[in-house]
Every structure is written in structure tokens, then in C-alpha cells.
Motif scaffolding. Structure first.
Motif, PDB file in Angstrom:
ATOM      1  N   ASN A  49      -8.930  48.815   0.571  1.00 48.17           N
ATOM      2  CA  ASN A  49      -9.196  48.445  -0.847  1.00 48.17           C
ATOM      3  C   ASN A  49      -8.056  47.703  -1.449  1.00 48.17           C
ATOM      4  OD1 ASN A  49     -11.940  49.330  -1.982  1.00 48.17           O
ATOM      5  ND2 ASN A  49     -11.268  51.106  -0.781  1.00 48.17           N
ATOM      6  N   TYR A  50      -7.090  47.754  -1.106  1.00 43.14           N
ATOM      7  CA  TYR A  50      -5.792  47.092  -1.672  1.00 43.14           C
ATOM      8  C   TYR A  50      -5.782  45.913  -1.037  1.00 43.14           C
ATOM      9  CZ  TYR A  50      -0.857  45.890  -2.776  1.00 43.14           C
ATOM     10  OH  TYR A  50      -0.054  45.167  -3.039  1.00 43.14           O
ATOM     11  N   LEU A  51      -5.999  45.617   0.306  1.00 44.66           N
ATOM     12  CA  LEU A  51      -5.821  44.340   0.849  1.00 44.66           C
ATOM     13  C   LEU A  51      -7.144  43.710   0.416  1.00 44.66           C
ATOM     14  CD1 LEU A  51      -4.225  42.817   2.936  1.00 44.66           C
ATOM     15  CD2 LEU A  51      -5.942  43.829   4.766  1.00 44.66           C
ATOM     16  N   LEU A  52      -7.956  44.319   0.252  1.00 48.32           N
ATOM     17  CA  LEU A  52      -9.342  43.375  -0.043  1.00 48.32           C
ATOM     18  C   LEU A  52      -9.074  42.837  -1.539  1.00 48.32           C
ATOM     19  CD1 LEU A  52     -12.927  45.181  -0.204  1.00 48.32           C
ATOM     20  CD2 LEU A  52     -12.255  43.688  -2.288  1.00 48.32           C
ATOM     21  N   PHE A  78      -9.287  34.503  -2.490  1.00 48.84           N
ATOM     22  CA  PHE A  78      -9.143  33.044  -1.864  1.00 48.84           C
ATOM     23  C   PHE A  78     -10.089  33.367  -0.374  1.00 48.84           C
ATOM     24  CE2 PHE A  78      -6.262  34.841   1.285  1.00 48.84           C
ATOM     25  CZ  PHE A  78      -5.404  35.692   0.580  1.00 48.84           C
ATOM     26  N   LEU A  79     -10.377  34.490  -0.021  1.00 51.15           N
ATOM     27  CA  LEU A  79     -11.529  34.557   0.995  1.00 51.15           C
ATOM     28  C   LEU A  79     -12.253  35.595   0.386  1.00 51.15           C
ATOM     29  CD1 LEU A  79     -10.955  33.476   3.810  1.00 51.15           C
ATOM     30  CD2 LEU A  79      -9.780  35.784   4.191  1.00 51.15           C
ATOM     31  N   PRO A  80     -13.709  35.055   0.299  1.00 50.78           N
ATOM     32  CA  PRO A  80     -14.612  35.829  -0.508  1.00 50.78           C
ATOM     33  C   PRO A  80     -15.065  37.248   0.526  1.00 50.78           C
ATOM     34  CG  PRO A  80     -15.188  33.671  -0.642  1.00 50.78           C
ATOM     35  CD  PRO A  80     -14.036  33.656   0.358  1.00 50.78           C
ATOM     36  N   VAL A  81     -15.456  38.058  -0.349  1.00 50.96           N
ATOM     37  CA  VAL A  81     -15.726  39.480   0.387  1.00 50.96           C
ATOM     38  C   VAL A  81     -17.362  39.645  -0.108  1.00 50.96           C
ATOM     39  CG1 VAL A  81     -15.706  41.873   0.833  1.00 50.96           C
ATOM     40  CG2 VAL A  81     -13.593  40.369   0.652  1.00 50.96           C
ATOM     41  N   CYS A  91     -14.627  48.904  -0.771  1.00 50.49           N
ATOM     42  CA  CYS A  91     -14.925  49.306   0.661  1.00 50.49           C
ATOM     43  C   CYS A  91     -14.593  50.587   1.140  1.00 50.49           C
ATOM     44  CB  CYS A  91     -14.275  47.983   1.573  1.00 50.49           C
ATOM     45  SG  CYS A  91     -12.292  48.157   1.401  1.00 50.49           S
ATOM     46  N   MET A  92     -14.559  50.817   2.367  1.00 52.26           N
ATOM     47  CA  MET A  92     -14.259  52.196   2.936  1.00 52.26           C
ATOM     48  C   MET A  92     -12.999  51.935   3.536  1.00 52.26           C
ATOM     49  SD  MET A  92     -16.162  54.552   1.523  1.00 52.26           S
ATOM     50  CE  MET A  92     -16.175  56.044   2.501  1.00 52.26           C
ATOM     51  N   HIS A  93     -12.932  52.137   4.866  1.00 56.64           N
ATOM     52  CA  HIS A  93     -11.882  51.779   5.580  1.00 56.64           C
ATOM     53  C   HIS A  93     -11.484  50.446   5.971  1.00 56.64           C
ATOM     54  CE1 HIS A  93     -14.830  52.074   8.207  1.00 56.64           C
ATOM     55  NE2 HIS A  93     -14.209  51.725   9.246  1.00 56.64           N
ATOM     56  N   GLU A  94     -12.640  49.562   5.796  1.00 57.53           N
ATOM     57  CA  GLU A  94     -12.292  48.092   6.433  1.00 57.53           C
ATOM     58  C   GLU A  94     -13.245  47.281   5.505  1.00 57.53           C
ATOM     59  OE1 GLU A  94     -13.612  48.140  10.310  1.00 57.53           O
ATOM     60  OE2 GLU A  94     -15.698  48.575  10.128  1.00 57.53           O
ATOM     61  N   PHE A  95     -13.193  46.112   5.456  1.00 60.32           N
ATOM     62  CA  PHE A  95     -14.051  45.079   4.941  1.00 60.32           C
ATOM     63  C   PHE A  95     -14.179  43.924   5.429  1.00 60.32           C
ATOM     64  CE2 PHE A  95      -9.766  44.126   3.469  1.00 60.32           C
ATOM     65  CZ  PHE A  95      -9.950  42.759   3.455  1.00 60.32           C
ATOM     66  N   VAL A  96     -15.283  43.067   5.299  1.00 60.14           N
ATOM     67  CA  VAL A  96     -15.758  41.989   5.790  1.00 60.14           C
ATOM     68  C   VAL A  96     -15.684  40.786   5.119  1.00 60.14           C
ATOM     69  CG1 VAL A  96     -17.448  40.858   7.104  1.00 60.14           C
ATOM     70  CG2 VAL A  96     -17.327  43.155   7.342  1.00 60.14           C
ATOM     71  N   ALA A  97     -14.796  39.906   5.236  1.00 64.57           N
ATOM     72  CA  ALA A  97     -14.608  38.714   4.419  1.00 64.57           C
ATOM     73  C   ALA A  97     -15.242  37.723   5.104  1.00 64.57           C
ATOM     74  CB  ALA A  97     -12.944  38.301   4.142  1.00 64.57           C
ATOM     75  N   THR A  98     -15.483  36.437   4.470  1.00 62.26           N
ATOM     76  CA  THR A  98     -16.174  35.201   5.339  1.00 62.26           C
ATOM     77  C   THR A  98     -15.149  34.010   4.775  1.00 62.26           C
ATOM     78  OG1 THR A  98     -18.017  33.950   5.215  1.00 62.26           O
ATOM     79  CG2 THR A  98     -17.621  35.111   3.284  1.00 62.26           C
TER      80      THR A  98
END
Lengths: 132, 448, 491
Positions: C365-368, C374-377, C383-390
Motif C-alpha cells: 500500500n505504501y508503494l501504491l 504518475f502510474l495509474p492503478v 490493495c493487499m500484498h500487491e497491486f497492478v498499475a498500468t
């Protein structure tokens, strides 16, 4: 072949009909330039064997890029009478001349009217643009 | 919190950046009724020192083959592993990397897989190899599945009972929900009868699955089996012992179509059955049906030679339900071990190792059968393993007696083959000394 | 320091007559091999393996190893793979002779310590999964999936009268490719269920496809977008009402250890990925392990053997399970990996495992929060343990793709995230920092990512620039496969 005189499926195959001297109807089937572009960098193609029956809307082969596979769907019912074997050695004709040297298979068609139900060039173009 | 980095201050600062009041808030997606509202019922944590003592105590309660003399085989072997293998495979850059999705920072793995693939083709005489499967048993099942699509005959396979019984069981399990008939060929004399195989193959079958040397250690008549398989339009799938290929004909020479092997012998410990290495190689024409990762050579944008994962359209992450297999995580590290092992051995080393196994196994057979209580059960040529019959039929007592003397004398066969209730399988690797073999014979001869 | 001269193949280093292993003289009376084995079985020459000395082999492979990124050397935020720190103590313990030198067919009384460990691990995994029975046999997550689906097939065969033939397995479109591939291998038809605009299972589509032929719904939860399915209980109920079974792909267990349990949210079967969640190592692509946990009713179908403890406290391998599906792998399983998982769980204990998930989720979540500007999610701020940016917007506006970003990250000493997966998001970058990365390394990663998005597209298209090789020609590799060294081709 002039794309404007062809018919198209919504799965990006083109088809061209001709009648032989014996009165048989033969459909030449290929992949559109739009599809070839989308798949970019084709690496492999799998085509059927002569004599195999194909059915409209069903897969008759596959074309692969590095990280994608697409089925090739037949626009018509019939029997495969010729296969563009050169493509299995070299895919460049398909990339460079999809409406000519890059044709895929020729099918002896059971029911030529199936082709009339397909899109014409204009309708196909429109579909591609909307899909973008 | 042994391996975590965040201090309480870090956590506070991070929550602030996130805009959350608490870590609890981050789990808001998990509905309250589904939460575990108690601690997991697990033992309390232990630091390295306490846990080291516990692990040593558990390990110490096993009578392992560093102290017992190992004549056990049946698919897992006590071959010598040079220290270099552990050293290389223990390099963190191999050990803690993953599937080489980014070739620019994975050339170490990719080049090693390419070398591994090459060595497997050199070993087997086949055209192409993948970069590993799980183990010999599931590799055999994958090979049979491959033969379905290659021949278009998925309704029937013919399998010799000389194939490891666990491998056959795996095959049955894999095929249970498919409509495939598995026909098994008896091996009453310790090998597969090519005529019986021909008989069974008369009905169209995808493949004939045999093992060389087979589970009993006996050598099959591979040329004849290849011929009958091919005469009937079936593929020949062979399970091999990699070490035996220092001496024995390579599967490519006798016409095998797909070759699989348990690669544990190539530099990995027995480790109670795993992790092991599924070896798989085949003829060129089946390349696109091969399961698993494959490393291929290419050049980069500056023209430098390099390696990438290739032919990925076969695989599950692209072809999904139409993939050649569901395998994703494989046994990469074990493939690296095998590559290092085979580079150390070289042709001469492997030849000599195979010959040592051959000589010592035959010496052991001669010594054991000096007492007329014991005979070698099958009158067939063998490599490093053979079936011993106890004419007094007290296999359990014999093996137990030997065990008490510090010798793991063999694997009893009654569990899989009721007709061999009075037999056990003895394996002799290059590690066994004459003294140990003499002691084995002596102990067996004294057994009650 | 990396040795750039060391790019030759082991075969090119080979010189006739060199060798790295010297065996002792044969100490038993030697016979000519053809007297022991008929000539027809013997090769005329040994296999043409390379010939090297021990120093050659060591230098070659050590140099190769330095061409890899790894968890030991780099931050490795490869989404879905949980590239956390691999504790060295676990490796040391798994290598103890009392574990590593055990033969799979030793008598049970001689391996009581190992069987105890495996028995306890079965119990731990059942507790963590909230399920009743465990098999440690599958060799990897994908094989765990296959095993569970084969069990489901057997379960439905035994209940065909009440439940009718069950031929389909439903799988969300965001699932790992292993799910549909496993379903097909187990003889089922894989049917895709759509995700909705929020990245979650589209309940309407699920209901439309959930008929009386559905055997199993396979779900990844948290899913591959790093989202917990808030309606998981309703989903489970829907599946159960139709007589189906719910399978949990446990790839993302690192997010929920001790927080919620698959059995408690309705899963009937699941697999664990000990090489991810319990710190495996990943070993250049494996070995992993894929233990499965199931509900009591399914336990009779587990593969054999299962470790049991008798009334006297002795451990044994139970093969006598008549309803078992059989076996999916030879011998017991990837024991070396399982020993490490055991040590990992014992090191952390109940509270420690929960803290693992808490920090994994906090770090993600911190990284998100740092990158979303600058990198939309696309699927939200949490999120939980990971997230997907595009990188879709970057692609459209500046021609920068997710692949460009991934490649350029390598120049700055970060491994790339997973790109182009899940397939439901365009130009996707799946980022999983794990709990063993520090705030400083996450700050640095975010900073570098931002800097890269500002760089000239031309620079990015040719990245990486600092590695020995850059942008291998994958088309060439696939068109004309060169899969082994041959003297002719490589001179």
C-alpha cells in the motif's frame, strides 16, 4: 487480390470465391492485414492437411507470435483442397502480402451462400476502426 | 519479525503517506465476519539458536545414509555428489532468482539451462530437451500425454510392468478422468516380451511406455520394442537411468521418440524423495508439444549472442487451457545441479562411473548368491540393480537384520508385486566399496 | 566484479582429456563389460559431454551466476511470485544429513524425526488454511491444482447419482494460466468468468455460467490484481448451492496469514506455494512445492501417502486409503522445500505470521501510494500484498510501454515487476514488494520509477543500457529455434 472484392469474418479472415472449369466453387481463405499487424512478428503457423473437413466458425489452424496464439477460423464449410505450404517454412509472405502470396488455404465449398452473409470490405473496415 | 525491516516509526510514517489510520484499516477489504478473531494455533516462535537445536534433534532421529550403508535404489540413488555442485547451486544468484522472465538479468540461468538442454541431448541422443519437469514419475505421465496429441490416439496406451510402479500409479492418476485405457504388459521373466507388446499394440495405441534399465534393473530389448511400437504407429516412450547412459546405448540410437528420466542421480541428494529433477527430451518433430520451459539462443539488439525463454506459446501463461501442460514453476535449480555435475564428469567420468556401478553390482550379485539361500531372480542382463530372491521367503527379517547391522540392504518388492513377495531389489552405486559389498553379503548370509 | 570475458559456453571451453572428477580404481574383480552385458546393449562411445577441470567448471558457473539478479542481491518486486528474503538457516537445516541423506524407501522406524516434521507441517497448513486435511505431495502450485481437480473429479464420480455429471470448471479471466491448463489436464472444460469494472468476479456472469455441470470454481483470493473479493462468502454459497466445490489458488496467501482463512471464507480445497509464502527459495525457476489442504469430506481422496500418527505416538506413511486418487509425483514430495516451510513457520509462530502479512500489505500500500500519481492503478487506492498499475496512458501519450519501464528499471538495479499479467489490464505492471523490503528500498524504487517515466522514450525503448545484453531478439529465437549447442552452428 483486391481487398475491396473480398468478404470478411469478424475473426479477421478474408475469403474469395471462384468457380473452376468443372463448376466447383473454391474459396481462398487468408488473414487480413489488420490481423497480421495486430499479431505483429509472426513466428509460427499451423495449417490443416489437404482433405481435412473444415466448418464455418471452427478453427482450422493457429498462428503464433512470440507471446500470443490466435486460432484461424474457417468462413465456410467444406474440404481443404490446397494449403499454402510455403508459409510453414517462411512467414514473410503472410506479413508482407496477406491478400496475395500470404493466402492460407483453399476450400471446396459446400454452400457458396455462406459467403454472402459475411461482411464486405467497408463493413469490415468499420468494425476494425470501432474496435480500436 | 525476524526478516522484516519496518520499525514502528517506519510503519507510522508509511501509514501517514498512505492516508490510513492503522494497519487494520488496510485490511478493510476483508469482511469482518470472515476474519480470524484468534491467533493461529501454531507453536510459539523460536529464534535461530533454539530452532537449530530442534531441527538437529529431528534430523538426528533419522537413520540416514551418511551412517548406514546404502544399497537402496528403486528410482532414488546414493551416487557421489562432488562439493562443487553444492557450491555452485548454493550461489545466491542462482538460488534466490526465479524464472528468467527478464533475460537481460537472467543470462546466468538461461545460459545454464541451454547448456543443460544440450547435455541432456548429448546424454540421450535425442534432438531437443526442455529445461526440466518435476520428477521422473510425473515426467513419464507428461510424456504419455504428449503422445496423445502427437498421434491423435488418446484412448489407449500400453505400459510395461517393468516401469516403476509409482510411475505407473501416477500415470493412472493423471488419466483417471480421461477416457484412456491403460494396458499393462506383465514382465514374468523380468523384462518386457516384445511379442506381447506387439500383440497389445495391435489395437491403435498412443505409445508404448518402457523403462531401461527397468524397475527390476534388467535390460530391455529396446531395438525390438522400438520396432514393434513403430510398426503399429505408436510412439516409444522410454524412462532411462541417466548414469547408465555412460555405458548403455542411447535412446536416440534405438529409436525412442520421447525420453524421460529421474535426474536425481545427476548431482542431487536423495532427500526422502525430493526435490528431484524431471528430465525430458524428444525428437525434433514433437518440439511444439513439449511441456515446460525451453531456453533458446538468439542475439540482442547489439548483435551479442544471448539466451531467452522461447516457444512460450506452448505454455500455460499464454495458451491457458490449450497449453501443452499446466507446469509453471519447475526444477530449475536441480537442472543447474545436473549441468554442473555432467560438466565435471565429462564423457570419461560418466563412462567410468557407469562401469564402476556395473562391476560392483555384478560383484555384489555374485557374492550374495554364494549362499544358496539367495538367487538373482531374473536371468537377464542388468546394470546397477538386480532382484534377489530369498528362497526361505523371509525378506522382512533379512532386511531388518541387515538394518540392525548398519546396512540398508534393499527394497522389498512384495508391496508392488505380490508374486515377488520373497524378493528385494539391491542397487549398487560407485560409492560402495568392496568391503561394504562383502559385508552386505556376509550379513545377508548370516540373517535369520 | 563481473567478468565480461566469461560468455563462452561450457562446450566451447571443453578441451579433450580434461576432467573434473576422478573415480577410485575399481576395487572389485573386473570383468570385461561385454561379458556382463551383451554387446547389443552397449554404446560404442560415451556421450559427447564437455571436458573440463574443476577450476574451469567453478569459474564458468560462478561467472554465469553473476549475470543474474536475485533476491540476495536486488529488490525483486515480481508480482505474483512473492520474492521475499530466503532465510539461510532454513537451507542449512534442510541440508542436514539426517534429512538430505534419507532414502525414500527407508523403513518408517528409521525416519521418525522426518515423519514428525512432515506430520506437524500437515497440521500447520491445515490450521493456516482453516481446512481439515493436507497432502504434501504436489511438486508445485500447478500440480496442487491438478491434484485437487482430480480429487474433485473422483468426488463427483462417487456422487453422480445425486449431483449428475460435472464437466466444467469455472475460472475468472484474471486467473493465472495454470488454472485453465490444470482444468484441461484433469479432463474438465475450462469456462471463463468475467471480471467486473472493479476487478472483482462479476457475480452476474458467474451466476449465468454456474449450472449443474460445474464441478469447481477456481478462485484466487486475494486475486491477481491484489484485491480481496469482498463477496467471497456469497460466491462460495452460490457455488455450494449448485453442488459445486470452491477451489482457492493460494498463490497470494502472503497477504492473509492469520488474518482470514480460506476454509473460513468457503473454500473446500486449496494449494499453498511454500516457495512463495513460506520463503522457499525460488531456485532459478524451482523447485517449489504445492501442498494442498481440503475439507474433511474430501480427505479420503487425497493422494497417498499421508503421514499419520498412531496411538503410541509413532509416525507412519498411510497408503491404505481406498478412495485415494493415487499419486501425482513419485515418492513423498519436494521434501527439501517442505523442511524450509516448516522452519519458516516455526520461526514466526502465530503472531509472527500475521505480522508477515501485515507488513506485506503495508509495504504494497505504501508503494501504491507513492506511485499512483504518475502510474495509474486502475483498481483503487488500496490493495493487499500487491497491486497492478498500468502504463496505458504513458503508452498513448508518449509511446512508453510497460515493457520499456520494466527494462529501464534494470539499469537502476531493480528487478522488473511482472508485466503484461494479468491479461485483463492493458500495459499492466504487477508489483509485489513483499514484507522483507525496507521503506528506504521502496522509496528508492518509487523514485526511480518516477524518474523513468520522465525520461525520453527513445532512451527507454533501448533499455536496459547497463547490462551485458539488451533486448534479445525473441522473434528470431522463436522462428528459428536453436535449443542446443552444436559444433557446426557455434563454430
Amino acid at each position: 487480390m483486391n481487398p475491396e472484392q473480398l468478404r470478411f469474418t469478424d475473426t479477421h479472415e478474408w475469403v474469395h470465391l471462384e468457380t473452376t472449369a468443372e463448376g466447383k466453387t473454391i474459396a481462398t481463405v487468408g488473414l487480413t492485414d489488420h490481423a497480421v499487424e495486430q499479431l505483429n512478428d509472426l513466428v509460427y503457423i499451423q495449417l490443416p492437411e489437404v482433405g481435412q473437413q473444415v466448418r464455418r466458425g471452427e478453427s482450422f489452424g493457429e498462428v503464433e507470435s512470440v507471446k500470443a496464439v490466435s486460432d484461424l477460423y474457417s468462413p465456410v464449410d467444406g474440404e481443404v483442397v490446397e494449403v499454402n505450404q510455403k508459409l510453414t517454412e517462411d512467414l514473410d509472405p503472410l506479413s508482407q502480402d496477406p491478400y496475395g502470396a500470404g493466402w492460407l488455404i483453399k476450400v471446396q465449398v459446400n454452400d457458396p451462400s455462406q459467403v454472402e452473409q459475411l461482411m464486405d470490405h467497408q463493413a469490415y473496415q468499420k468494425m476494425c476502426e470501432e474496435g480500436m | 519479525m525476524t526478516y522484516q525491516q519496518n520499525t514502528p516509526e517506519d510503519r507510522q510514517a508509511m501509514l501517514q503517506t498512505i492516508g490510513a489510520a492503522s494497519i487494520e484499516e488496510l485490511f478493510a477489504q476483508v469482511p469482518a465476519p470472515l476474519r480470524l478473531n484468534r491467533p493461529l494455533n501454531l507453536p510459539e516462535p523460536q529464534g535461530e539458536m533454539e530452532l537449530a537445536a530442534h531441527m538437529a534433534q529431528l534430523a538426528g532421529r533419522n537413520q540416514a545414509m551418511d551412517r548406514w550403508v546404502c544399497f537402496l535404489g528403486a528410482g532414488s540413488y546414493d551416487h557421489f555428489v562432488p562439493a562443487v555442485v553444492d557450491y555452485i547451486a548454493g550461489r545466491g544468484e542462482f538460488y534466490t532468482s526465479y524464472t528468467p522472465y527478464q533475460p537481460e538479468v537472467s543470462q546466468g540461468n538461461l545460459q545454464t539451462f541451454f547448456e543443460y538442454q544440450t547435455m541432456i541431448t548429448q546424454l540421450t541422443g535425442m534432438d531437443v530437451s526442455n529445461a526440466s519437469l518435476y520428477d521422473g514419475g510425473s515426467a513419464a505421465a507428461e510424456a504419455v500425454l504428449m503422445s496423445f496429441t502427437a498421434t491423435g490416439r488418446s484412448h489407449r496406451v500400453v505400459v510395461s510392468r517393468g516401469v516403476h510402479p509409482e510411475y505407473r500409479r501416477i500415470l493412472h492418476t493423471y488419466l483417471e478422468n480421461l477416457e484412456t485405457e491403460v494396458v499393462e504388459l506383465a514382465c514374468p521373466d523380468g523384462t518386457t516380451d516384445p511379442e506381447e507388446a506387439a500383440q497389445a499394440l495391435r489395437e491403435p495405441s498412443a505409445c508404448l511406455l518402457v523403462q531401461q534399465p527397468n524397475f527390476f534393473g534388467s535390460l530391455e530389448e529396446m531395438e525390438q520394442l522400438a520396432q514393434v511400437a513403430h510398426e503399429h504407429g505408436s510412439l516409444l516412450v522410454v524412462v532411462v537411468d541417466p548414469i547408465s547412459l555412460g555405458l548403455l546405448k542411447r535412446p536416440g540410437q534405438y529409436g525412442a521418440d520421447i525420453v524421460v528420466a529421474e535426474g536425481q542421480s545427476l548431482g542431487s541428494p536423495m532427500s526422502f524423495g525430493g526435490p528431484y529433477l524431471g528430465v525430458m527430451a524428444c525428437r525434433e518433430e514433437f518440439l511444439r508439444r513439449l511441456p515446460g520451459r525451453i531456453a533458446g539462443q538468439t542475439v540482442d539488439r547489439r548483435g551479442r549472442r544471448c539466451w531467452v525463454l522461447t516457444l512460450q506459446t506452448r505454455e500455460q501463461h499464454i495458451r491457458r487451457e490449450k497449453a501443452t501442460s499446466n507446469i509453471c514453476t519447475n526444477q530449475g535449480l536441480l537442472a543447474i545441479r545436473a549441468a554442473v555435475y555432467l560438466s565435471l564428469l565429462g564423457p570419461q567420468g560418466l563412462w567410468e562411473q557407469a562401469e564402476l556401478c556395473l562391476q560392483k553390482a555384478h560383484y555384489a550379485a555374485r557374492r550374495i548368491t554364494e549362499h544358496d539361500r539367495f538367487r538373482v531372480r531374473f536371468d537377464r542382463p542388468f546394470f546397477k540393480e538386480f532382484v534377489v530372491q530369498d528362497r526361505q521367503g523371509r525378506v522382512a527379517q533379512v532386511l531388518d537384520y541387515a538394518w540392525q547391522q548398519g546396512i540398508a540392504a534393499g527394497v522389498p518388492l512384495g508391496r508392488w508385486f505380490p508374486e515377488l513377495e520373497d524378493c528385494f531389489l539391491v542397487a549398487v552405486t560407485e560409492k560402495r566399496t568392496r568391503e561394504q559389498i562383502d559385508r552386505l553379503a556376509q550379513v545377508l548370509h548370516q540373517a535369520p | 566484479m563481473r567478468n565480461h570475458r566469461a560468455t563462452q559456453l561450457v562446450f566451447e571451453l571443453s578441451r579433450p582429456g580434461r576432467r573434473g572428477v576422478r573415480w577410485p580404481e575399481c576395487d572389485v574383480p573386473r570383468e570385461e563389460p561385454q561379458r556382463l552385458v551383451p554387446q547389443r546393449h552397449l554404446a560404442s562411445a560415451p556421450p559427447p559431454l564437455p571436458e573440463l577441470t574443476e577450476p574451469d567448471v567453478v569459474r564458468h558457473y560462478v561467472n554465469l551466476s553473476t549475470q543474474n539478479m536475485s533476491v540476495d542481491t536486488h529488490t525483486y518486486p515480481l508480482g505474483s511470485c512473492t520474492m521475499k528474503y530466503n532465510p539461510k538457516r532454513n537451507d542449512a537445516w534442510a541440508s542436514l544429513p539426517g534429512f538430505a541423506q534419507v532414502h525414500p524407501y527407508q523403513p518408517e522406524p528409521s525416519i521418525q524425526g522426518l515423519l514428525q516434521l512432515l506430520y506437524e507441517l500437515q497440521e500447520y497448513l491445515a490450521e493456516i488454511g482453516g481446512l481439515d486435511a493436507v497432502s504434501l505431495q504436489p511438486a508445485a502450485g500447478a500440480q496442487g491444482e491438478l491434484t485437487a481437480l482430480l480429487m474433485a473429479a473422483a468426488w463427483f464420480r462417487d456422487r453422480q447419482k445425486e449431483l449428475g455429471p460435472r464437466t466444467k470448471v469455472l475460472i475468472p479471466d484474471s486467473a493465472h494460466g495454470t488454472n485453465p491448463a490444470s482444468a484441461a489436464m484433469a479432463g474438465f472444460q475450462a469456462v471463463t468468468v468475467r471480471s467486473n469494472a472493479r476487478g472483482l468476479v462479476d457475480l452476474e456472469d458467474l451466476q449465468a455460467k454456474l449450472d449443474d455441470q460445474v464441478a469447481v470454481f477456481m478462485i484466487t483470493n486475494p486475486n491477481t490484481l491484489g484485491l480481496f473479493e469482498p463477496q467471497i462468502k456469497q460466491i462460495a454459497d452460490l457455488v455450494h448451492q449448485r453442488g459445486g466445490l470452491l477451489y482457492l489458488d493460494g498463490a497470494n496467501m502472503n497477504a492473509i496469514l492469520g488474518i482470514t482463512r480460506p476454509g473460513d471464507f468457503g473454500a473446500d480445497m486449496m494449494h499453498f506455494n511454500p516457495h512463495k509464502t513460506f520463503s522457499g527459495p525460488h531456485g532459478a525457476g524451482g523447485p517449489g512445492a504445492g501442498p494442498i489442504a481440503v475439507r474433511r469430506e474430501l480427505a479420503p481422496y487425497l493422494p497417498v501417502p499421508v503421514v499419520v500418527r498412531d496411538a503410541e505416538g509413532r509416525y507412519r506413511l498411510d497408503y491404505d486409503r481406498p478412495q485415494s486418487i493415487g499419486q501425482v509425483r513419485s515418492f513423498f514430495g519436494n521434501v527439501g522445500v517442505l523442511i524450509r516451510a516448516y522452519a519458516y513457520i516455526r520461526t514466526h509462530g502465530p503472531e509472527g505470521l500475521r505480522r508477515v502479512s501485515e507488513d506485506a500489505v503495508l509495504n504494497a500500500n505504501y508503494l501504491l501510494a507513492l506511485v499512483k500519481h504518475f502510474l495509474p492503478v486502475p483498481f483503487g487506492d488500496r490493495c493487499m500484498h500487491e497491486f497492478v498499475a498500468t502504463a496505458q496512458k504513458l503508452r498513448q501519450e508518449r509511446g512508453i510501454s510497460a515493457m520499456d519501464l520494466a527494462k529501464r528499471l534494470l539499469d537502476f538495479g531493480f528487478h522488473a515487476p511482472t508485466v503484461y499479467f494479468p491479461i485483463t489490464v492493458r500495459e499492466s505492471m504487477m508489483i509485489e514488494p513483499t514484507e522483507t523490503e525496507s521503506k528506504e528500498s521502496l522509496d528508492a524504487l518509487a523514485q526511480v520509477l518516477f524518474r523513468i517515466t520522465e525520461e525520453a522514450p527513445e532512451l527507454l525503448h533501448e533499455a536496459p543500457h547497463s547490462t551485458w545484453i539488451s533486448r534479445p531478439d525473441e522473434v528470431r529465437a522463436a522462428r528459428n529455434p536453436v535449443l542446443k549447442w552444436t559444433p557446426q552452428e557455434n563454430g
